[in-house]
Write an enzyme that holds these catalytic residues in place. Sequence first.
Site, PDB file in Angstrom:
ATOM      1  N   ASN A  99       0.865  -1.183   0.000  1.00 18.05           N
ATOM      2  CA  ASN A  99       0.000   0.000   0.000  1.00 18.05           C
ATOM      3  C   ASN A  99       0.902   1.233   0.000  1.00 18.05           C
ATOM      4  O   ASN A  99       1.478   1.578   1.030  1.00 18.05           O
ATOM      5  CB  ASN A  99      -0.895  -0.040   1.253  1.00 18.05           C
ATOM      6  CG  ASN A  99      -1.766   1.183   1.384  1.00 18.05           C
ATOM      7  OD1 ASN A  99      -1.867   1.990   0.451  1.00 18.05           O
ATOM      8  ND2 ASN A  99      -2.408   1.335   2.530  1.00 18.05           N
ATOM      9  N   TRP A 100       1.008   1.857  -1.165  1.00 20.19           N
ATOM     10  CA  TRP A 100       1.912   3.009  -1.280  1.00 20.19           C
ATOM     11  C   TRP A 100       1.321   4.288  -0.682  1.00 20.19           C
ATOM     12  O   TRP A 100       2.011   5.293  -0.559  1.00 20.19           O
ATOM     13  CB  TRP A 100       2.261   3.268  -2.762  1.00 20.19           C
ATOM     14  CG  TRP A 100       3.321   2.357  -3.292  1.00 20.19           C
ATOM     15  CD1 TRP A 100       3.863   1.270  -2.670  1.00 20.19           C
ATOM     16  CD2 TRP A 100       3.979   2.462  -4.560  1.00 20.19           C
ATOM     17  NE1 TRP A 100       4.815   0.697  -3.478  1.00 20.19           N
ATOM     18  CE2 TRP A 100       4.912   1.406  -4.636  1.00 20.19           C
ATOM     19  CE3 TRP A 100       3.869   3.342  -5.638  1.00 20.19           C
ATOM     20  CZ2 TRP A 100       5.730   1.212  -5.752  1.00 20.19           C
ATOM     21  CZ3 TRP A 100       4.677   3.147  -6.739  1.00 20.19           C
ATOM     22  CH2 TRP A 100       5.606   2.089  -6.799  1.00 20.19           C
ATOM     23  N   LYS A 101       0.043   4.277  -0.386  1.00 15.65           N
ATOM     24  CA  LYS A 101      -0.627   5.480   0.157  1.00 15.65           C
ATOM     25  C   LYS A 101      -0.330   6.685  -0.746  1.00 15.65           C
ATOM     26  O   LYS A 101      -0.252   6.526  -1.954  1.00 15.65           O
ATOM     27  CB  LYS A 101      -0.207   5.702   1.617  1.00 15.65           C
ATOM     28  CG  LYS A 101      -0.391   4.429   2.456  1.00 15.65           C
ATOM     29  CD  LYS A 101      -0.210   4.644   3.926  1.00 15.65           C
ATOM     30  CE  LYS A 101      -0.351   3.314   4.664  1.00 15.65           C
ATOM     31  NZ  LYS A 101      -0.272   3.448   6.088  1.00 15.65           N
ATOM     32  N   HIS A 137      -9.651   1.026   4.884  1.00 16.09           N
ATOM     33  CA  HIS A 137      -8.376   1.246   5.571  1.00 16.09           C
ATOM     34  C   HIS A 137      -8.619   2.211   6.730  1.00 16.09           C
ATOM     35  O   HIS A 137      -9.421   3.140   6.617  1.00 16.09           O
ATOM     36  CB  HIS A 137      -7.334   1.821   4.591  1.00 16.09           C
ATOM     37  CG  HIS A 137      -5.966   1.836   5.188  1.00 16.09           C
ATOM     38  ND1 HIS A 137      -5.577   2.793   6.099  1.00 16.09           N
ATOM     39  CD2 HIS A 137      -4.911   0.997   5.041  1.00 16.09           C
ATOM     40  CE1 HIS A 137      -4.330   2.539   6.477  1.00 16.09           C
ATOM     41  NE2 HIS A 137      -3.899   1.458   5.852  1.00 16.09           N
ATOM     42  N   GLU A 164      -7.050   4.644   7.765  1.00 18.74           N
ATOM     43  CA  GLU A 164      -6.848   6.065   7.437  1.00 18.74           C
ATOM     44  C   GLU A 164      -8.094   6.639   6.761  1.00 18.74           C
ATOM     45  O   GLU A 164      -8.351   7.844   6.843  1.00 18.74           O
ATOM     46  CB  GLU A 164      -5.585   6.224   6.568  1.00 18.74           C
ATOM     47  CG  GLU A 164      -4.333   6.064   7.436  1.00 18.74           C
ATOM     48  CD  GLU A 164      -3.105   5.531   6.725  1.00 18.74           C
ATOM     49  OE1 GLU A 164      -3.056   5.549   5.485  1.00 18.74           O
ATOM     50  OE2 GLU A 164      -2.175   5.090   7.434  1.00 18.74           O
ATOM     51  N   GLU A 175      -5.561  -4.992  10.741  1.00 16.45           N
ATOM     52  CA  GLU A 175      -4.543  -3.954  10.951  1.00 16.45           C
ATOM     53  C   GLU A 175      -4.853  -3.215  12.251  1.00 16.45           C
ATOM     54  O   GLU A 175      -5.690  -2.304  12.266  1.00 16.45           O
ATOM     55  CB  GLU A 175      -4.569  -2.954   9.793  1.00 16.45           C
ATOM     56  CG  GLU A 175      -4.211  -3.553   8.463  1.00 16.45           C
ATOM     57  CD  GLU A 175      -3.606  -2.499   7.541  1.00 16.45           C
ATOM     58  OE1 GLU A 175      -2.433  -2.632   7.176  1.00 16.45           O
ATOM     59  OE2 GLU A 175      -4.299  -1.520   7.228  1.00 16.45           O
ATOM     60  N   GLY A 228       2.160   2.455  10.850  1.00 15.77           N
ATOM     61  CA  GLY A 228       3.091   3.566  10.671  1.00 15.77           C
ATOM     62  C   GLY A 228       3.757   4.017  11.952  1.00 15.77           C
ATOM     63  O   GLY A 228       4.385   5.067  12.000  1.00 15.77           O
ATOM     64  N   SER A 232       3.174  -1.929  10.483  1.00 16.34           N
ATOM     65  CA  SER A 232       4.625  -1.925  10.695  1.00 16.34           C
ATOM     66  C   SER A 232       5.285  -3.266  10.359  1.00 16.34           C
ATOM     67  O   SER A 232       6.169  -3.730  11.074  1.00 16.34           O
ATOM     68  CB  SER A 232       4.965  -1.495  12.127  1.00 16.34           C
ATOM     69  OG  SER A 232       4.557  -0.154  12.329  1.00 16.34           O
ATOM     70  N   GLY A 235       2.802  -1.144   4.352  1.00 22.28           N
ATOM     71  CA  GLY A 235       2.798   0.270   4.002  1.00 22.28           C
ATOM     72  C   GLY A 235       4.215   0.773   3.785  1.00 22.28           C
ATOM     73  O   GLY A 235       4.823   0.573   2.729  1.00 22.28           O
ATOM     74  N   GLY A 236       4.787   1.413   4.811  1.00 23.65           N
ATOM     75  CA  GLY A 236       6.097   2.056   4.710  1.00 23.65           C
ATOM     76  C   GLY A 236       7.171   1.176   4.079  1.00 23.65           C
ATOM     77  O   GLY A 236       7.937   1.640   3.219  1.00 23.65           O
TER      78      GLY A 236
HETATM   79  P1  PGA Z   1       2.635   0.439   7.742  1.00 16.50           P
HETATM   80  O1  PGA Z   1       1.209   0.613   7.061  1.00 16.50           O
HETATM   81  O2  PGA Z   1       3.214  -0.870   7.213  1.00 16.50           O
HETATM   82  O3  PGA Z   1       3.429   1.635   7.315  1.00 16.50           O
HETATM   83  O4  PGA Z   1       2.410   0.376   9.210  1.00 16.50           O
HETATM   84  C1  PGA Z   1       0.347  -0.471   6.879  1.00 16.50           C
HETATM   85  C2  PGA Z   1      -0.962  -0.006   6.308  1.00 16.50           C
HETATM   86  O5  PGA Z   1      -1.404   1.086   6.661  1.00 16.50           O
HETATM   87  O6  PGA Z   1      -1.597  -0.686   5.492  1.00 16.50           O
END
Ligand code: PGA
Length: 254
Positions: free
Chosen positions: A9-11, A97, A99, A168, A174, A213, A234-235
Amino acid sequence: MRKKLIVANWKLNGNWAFNEVMMSELSLGLKEVQWHDREIILCPPAIYLQQLNGLMSDLPILFGGQDVSEQFFGAYTGEISGQMLKEFGCRYTLVGHSERRVRHQEKNELVALKAKTALASGLIPIICVGETLDERDSGKMNAVIQQQIQSVIDCLKSDIIDVVFAYEPIWAIGTGLTAKVDQAQEAHEFIRGVLKNYGELCAEKVSILYGGSVKADNAQDLLEMPDIDGLLVGGSSLISAEFLAICLSRLNSK
Ligand code: PGA
């Protein structure tokens, strides 16, 4: 047989030049790999889907949206429909998600509708669920997750069998805090139990990914857990060496 997925997930990250470098590095790292029944899915900002499709060559990578409208078409400024994602090569889309749930006030019912529209558009929704730290600390975690899943079941009925869930924990996204493997396994087992209420087949067939994470050095341990079928990253998906190592953990695990 449950799908074994690694989802990036590149956001709100990536740009024309970054995407080119990333795809060529992934290409080098994955070219010798026999991927068999496992899938890598890249969810970039939708505006880059066409560029990334062009850079794919023979990479074993599929594409997904980061979100999808619950509408099929019409006067909905800023939205992207399932059909549009499909037309640009997506096979999956994230929905719900945290977010989106937190920053855009998306409620369970809307998330369920998005999953329904995604399926009707020929996409597989990856439905994110998870609790805040407050909810975990006050013992409400299972009730919160159960409600998130139940809304989807109520909306999709027997089509629930065609979705993917991602657990999640919001406190792990994050933040560098990963759920311990046994905490993650416990939550996944709980989710599978909720799905079992809908039928053994549903519990057996629906993949449940872990996200929050994920890094190269915890991926393998998470993937060894019996109810963790893949990872939502994500990251770490923005660093090619890190993401490649996570993909390779998938190959080496159960
Ligand atoms: P993260 O994000 O790996 O940076 O914690 C995961 C996500 O939000 O899907």
